[in-house]
Design a protein around this motif. Sequence first.
Motif, PDB file in Angstrom:
ATOM      1  N   GLY A   1       2.794   7.443  -0.814  1.00 46.21           N
ATOM      2  CA  GLY A   1       2.656   6.442  -1.869  1.00 46.21           C
ATOM      3  C   GLY A   1       3.990   5.787  -2.206  1.00 46.21           C
ATOM      4  N   MET A   2       5.043   6.581  -2.287  1.00 50.29           N
ATOM      5  CA  MET A   2       6.368   6.044  -2.605  1.00 50.29           C
ATOM      6  C   MET A   2       6.872   5.139  -1.490  1.00 50.29           C
ATOM      7  N   PHE A   3       6.696   5.546  -0.223  1.00 50.29           N
ATOM      8  CA  PHE A   3       7.108   4.712   0.903  1.00 50.29           C
ATOM      9  C   PHE A   3       6.357   3.385   0.894  1.00 50.29           C
ATOM     10  N   SER A   4       5.071   3.415   0.600  1.00 50.97           N
ATOM     11  CA  SER A   4       4.268   2.190   0.551  1.00 50.97           C
ATOM     12  C   SER A   4       4.753   1.270  -0.561  1.00 50.97           C
TER      13      SER A   4
ATOM     14  N   GLY B   1       6.362  -2.438   0.056  1.00 44.45           N
ATOM     15  CA  GLY B   1       5.795  -3.622  -0.583  1.00 44.45           C
ATOM     16  C   GLY B   1       6.826  -4.386  -1.392  1.00 44.45           C
ATOM     17  N   MET B   2       7.664  -3.679  -2.133  1.00 42.70           N
ATOM     18  CA  MET B   2       8.718  -4.330  -2.908  1.00 42.70           C
ATOM     19  C   MET B   2       9.726  -5.007  -1.993  1.00 42.70           C
ATOM     20  N   THR B   3      10.063  -4.357  -0.880  1.00 42.04           N
ATOM     21  CA  THR B   3      11.008  -4.938   0.072  1.00 42.04           C
ATOM     22  C   THR B   3      10.448  -6.222   0.666  1.00 42.04           C
ATOM     23  N   LYS B   4       9.178  -6.211   1.054  1.00 39.64           N
ATOM     24  CA  LYS B   4       8.556  -7.408   1.621  1.00 39.64           C
ATOM     25  C   LYS B   4       8.525  -8.537   0.598  1.00 39.64           C
ATOM     26  N   GLY B   5       8.186  -8.227  -0.650  1.00 38.15           N
ATOM     27  CA  GLY B   5       8.156  -9.237  -1.698  1.00 38.15           C
ATOM     28  C   GLY B   5       9.525  -9.857  -1.940  1.00 38.15           C
TER      29      GLY B   5
END
Length: 170
Positions: free
Chosen positions: A12-15, A19-23
Amino acid sequence: LGIVLGVSSLVGMFSLVAGMTKGMRDALMEIGGLEKIAVVDQEPPQAQEHLADISPGRTMADVTAIQAGCPLITAVSPEIDRNRVRIVTGSRSTYAREVTGATQAYLEVNNHEVEHGRFITDLDLENRHRVCVIGTRVRDELFPVAGGQEPPVPLGEQIHVDGQAFTIVG
């Protein structure tokens, strides 16, 4: 149970981080990427205050010097920004949050595309044509549509920006 909870929390933390990195990456690319550098106005250093009165400020000669002296720079976009400018056409008017005077390099530096028409060309600049490219918000406020119709493409229409007439080319 501890192993299952530990593994699921790591996944969950990796996901979440991915997601934050992609955003953040997408947001940076929308404003020109990590390679974009902006030169902003500031007061001269105290050691150079005596030169402030003779400085012409930034000019198009600076753009030419940057392009000639910095071979790794692919595009230089000189810009003039004005905020809260009144735009009028016919009986309609709006206030643009920002009006930017720019050259062709503006599109490349800011990762923009012109959907309809064209952008300002070197010929427009050389001949001092009063042309402009408007965004969708300004288009929608100045050229509204009746329910359910496609938004208009106001190419060739005249607008007045702070009292000066411009022709929409994009």
